[in-house]
Write an enzyme that holds these catalytic residues in place. Structure first.
Site, short mmCIF file in Angstrom:
data_model
loop_
_atom_site.label_atom_id
_atom_site.label_comp_id
_atom_site.label_asym_id
_atom_site.label_seq_id
_atom_site.Cartn_x
_atom_site.Cartn_y
_atom_site.Cartn_z
N HIS A 280 0.83 -1.25 0.06
CA HIS A 280 0.02 0.01 -0.18
C HIS A 280 0.98 1.37 0.02
O HIS A 280 2.23 1.31 0.11
CB HIS A 280 -0.86 0.03 1.17
N ASP B 156 1.06 5.15 1.89
CA ASP B 156 0.40 5.73 3.20
C ASP B 156 -0.77 6.90 2.91
O ASP B 156 -1.49 7.33 4.03
CB ASP B 156 1.64 6.19 3.87
N HIS C 101 4.64 -0.27 -0.20
CA HIS C 101 5.55 -0.92 0.80
C HIS C 101 4.68 -1.76 1.60
O HIS C 101 3.11 -1.63 1.49
CB HIS C 101 6.09 -0.02 1.82
N ARG D 30 6.63 -9.23 16.59
CA ARG D 30 7.49 -8.01 15.88
C ARG D 30 6.88 -6.96 16.38
O ARG D 30 5.76 -6.47 16.24
CB ARG D 30 7.47 -8.15 14.26
#
Length: 678
Positions: A550, A552, A622, A632
């Site tokens: 996508h 941002d 990204h 994570r």
């Protein structure tokens, strides 16, 4: 007799109750929620039962509304009413609708579904759960069908494409299992016709193109009927209206007209795409005129050529074709009536929209969604046809936001802090306005922030309450700066840890602002301490992304190779950064791609103190690869150059920090009533 009468009344009540219950349809949002809950419990039989029922309910609600609106509009028509009877007619139609819909699906209040859930269904998210559940149950043929259906609306989901390739290699899975369960009949017939046309099978393609036209006009009727439901008053707060009755009706009707006008775009847009196929409806007649010509049916060819010219009057190549057909036949022809009626109604609606928009000061007009693809050179007076090439046309009013002034943007400014190391710049990350730093924070700071995350983050926080907003195979938990300060103030976490989160995010902001040599202040748009955890038992043969590709601040359209700066994208975001807290997990690499959402241009392996920063537009698509083991954690930051879009919670956090600083409370033991609020 009295006893018999009572028994009769009793039985009648029971019968009515049974009829009502049989007509009641279980809401698809509840079925969907039950399916998601069953998925996380590993109850895959229930996942299939609930998800299939939810999809059936979703379809039934839609079809019931269409059928009832068409039925009631036909029974109570507006075409010959007397002016003083208009409200009487509206009341009759409303009563008809209520009776019809509630007789089929039960009380309409049960089926008032949130826009978020409706979008989940429009994006075909239930099929992702279904394909995973069917795979766990060993029903690979059904898993392949569900995966194919999901992939059609999510073509950027590279891993699902790889899953489909694996299904093709499995025993027991046949080619006919790869069907789109949500295919739209008008598009299915059209694109099947294009394939035959491209192979030179003109006679067979004619049948499919004619079917596609029939289905298109039918779909248009249904789309327009769906527009007659409740409308969103985006330009004004409806409860604050001070208009009179007729202005309110005018406003609502204008929005209905706008929705109906948008059907042109909707019917021309393939699943998962943002842009409609250029010239979609006229293209049917272009294909047909040449296919009929090749089949020796010049009467039909002339009819279709004349119809095409209704949309593009005077277009050179089709005018020449029309003259050729007239010459061969020795007479003229007539365009198709359905197209004439369609265009006549379309023009009337545009005229009404102009009136409604000018009355209310609202901009609704977005123009036609068919456009001429230009004339074709045709030296020989033989009819020409489309070459089969179809493009996507940007929707009027939208703007391509890929940076057009990248050469004016700068990078390489001072890092401000002694220990911070520049690891890679835009050149080595194969893009523009990209950077990678190491040692932004220390191991001890990473450890403290990760411990803070384990205490304050909540599942779905920052993701509209959804525990798994991007993939059903991971759990997402988050917290804002203000929330952590509140926990610190209440004594639920060390206040200095909450302060560390605040300070670290400010440090990241200053580094990004300085490195990219920005001429104005970079403000926080959103700050999020977030952890994503691999769900055990769901990682076998996993091939999806932790976070799909996508951009941002714009809507990525891989098919058109564009990114559109429009809602629901956060269009005001200018720069983004991710500061990682750990690397002791499997997978989870951050990746940059081309606009096709497939070609990876750079990959970043998270580790403590590593930070990736980049501009937020379409130049930097990204995503995150799947986290297949462990957890994570990172501090995710989005920034804006527009002070109007500063993060409200951040401003509140600033005030809290100032208050605590003035009281010198950081090094003191705090004795605070947990019930106190900031």
């Amino acid at each position: 007799m009295e006893l018999n009468s009572k028994i009769y009344v009793f039985l009648t009540c029971i019968l009515q109750a049974l009829l009502l219950s049989s007509a009641s349809l279980e809401p698809f949002d509840l079925l969907y929620d039950n399916g998601v809950e069953a998925f996380y419990k590993g109850d895959y039989d229930s996942v299939v039962r609930y998800m299939e029922s939810a999809l059936k309910s979703f379809s039934e609600v839609r079809q019931t509304r269409i059928r009832c609106r068409l039925k009631c509009s036909d029974q109570h028509r507006f075409d010959s009413f007397l002016t003083d009877k208009i409200f009487e007619l509206i009341l009759y139609r409303g009563h008809c609708l209520n009776q019809c819909i509630e007789g089929k699906i039960g009380a309409q209040s049960m089926h008032k579904i949130s826009e978020d859930i409706i979008q989940e269904f429009n994006r075909r998210i239930p099929y992702n759960y279904l394909q995973l559940a069917y795979r766990k149950l060993g029903q690979l043929d059904k898993a392949a069908s569900a995966a194919h259906t999901y992939f059609q609306a999510n073509p950027e989901h590279v891993e699902m494409g790889e899953d489909l390739e694996q299904y093709k290699a499995q025993k027991g899975v046949k080619e006919e299992d790869f069907i789109d369960r949500e295919s739209r009949p008008h598009q299915k017939a059209f694109f099947a016709g294009v394939k035959l046309y491209d192979k030179g099978n003109y006679e067979e393609s004619v049948t499919l193109f004619e079917e596609a036209l029939t289905e298109y006009y039918h779909a248009d009727v249904e789309c327009r009927a769906l527009c007659e439901g409740p409308q969103h008053f985006e330009e004004q707060k409806h409860v604050l209206y001070k208009y009179n009755l007729y202005e309110l009706i005018s406003d609502h009707y204008t929005q209905v007209l706008h929705c109906q006008h948008e059907c042109v775009r909707d019917l021309a847009t393939r699943p998962g795409r943002l842009s409609p196929v250029e010239n979609y409806l006229p293209l049917h007649y272009d294909y047909l005129q040449f296919a009929y010509f090749q089949a020796g049916r010049n009467e039909k060819a002339l009819e279709c050529a004349l119809t095409y010219l209704l949309f593009h009057e005077g277009e050179e190549f089709m005018t020449e074709n029309m003259e050729y057909y007239r010459e061969v036949l020795g007479h003229d022809g007539q365009p198709r009536k359905e197209a004439e009626q369609y265009l006549r109604r379309h023009k009337q609606e545009l005229d009404l929209l102009l009136i409604g928009s000018s009355n209310l000061g609202v901009r609704y007009i977005e123009g036609h969604y068919w456009s001429s693809s230009g004339g074709r050179e045709d030296a020989n007076r033989i009819p020409s046809g489309t070459d089969g090439w179809m493009d996507y046309v940007p929707i009027s009013g939208k703007r391509n936001v890929t940076m057009s002034v990248l050469h004016e943007l700068r990078e390489g400014g001072p890092l401000l802090y002694e220990n911070v190391r520049l690891v890679q710049n835009s050149d080595t990350l194969n893009g523009n306005q990209r950077v990678l730093f190491d040692d932004v924070i220390s191991e001890d700071e990473c450890s403290e922030l990760k411990h803070l995350a384990h205490t304050v983050t909540a599942a779905g926080d920052g993701y509209k309450g959804k525990m798994s907003p991007h993939t059903p195979n991971e759990k997402f938990e988050g917290a804002t700066v203000l929330k952590t300060l509140k926990y610190g103030y209440e004594g639920r976490v060390p206040l200095k840890s909450a302060r560390l989160f605040y300070d670290v995010s400010e440090k990241a902001r200053r580094i990004i602002e300085s490195y990219f040599m920005l001429n104005s202040t970079l403000h926080f748009s959103y700050t999020h301490l977030v952890c994503r955890t691999a769900i055990s038992g769901q990682q076998d043969h996993r091939n999806d992304l932790s976070h799909p590709i996508h951009a941002d601040n714009c809507l990525l359209d891989p098919e058109a190779n564009e990114c559109w700066k429009e809602p629901p994208a956060y269009t005001y975001r200018d720069y983004s950064a991710l500061l990682y807290l750990n690397g002791d997990f499997d997978g989870g690499e951050f990746i940059f791609t081309e606009m096709d959402a497939k070609t990876v241009t750079a990959s970043v392996k998270p580790r403590c103190g590593r930070m990736v920063g980049f501009s937020s537009g379409g130049e930097n698509p990204h995503g995150v690869r799947a986290v297949t083991r462990g957890q994570r954690c990172a501090v995710a930051l989005w920034f804006t150059l527009d002070p109007l879009y500063r993060e409200l919670e951040r401003l509140q956090a600033d005030e809290v920090i100032q208050a605590l600083d003035s009281q010198h409370m950081w090094d003191q033991g705090l004795h605070i009533n947990p019930k106190d609020e900031l």
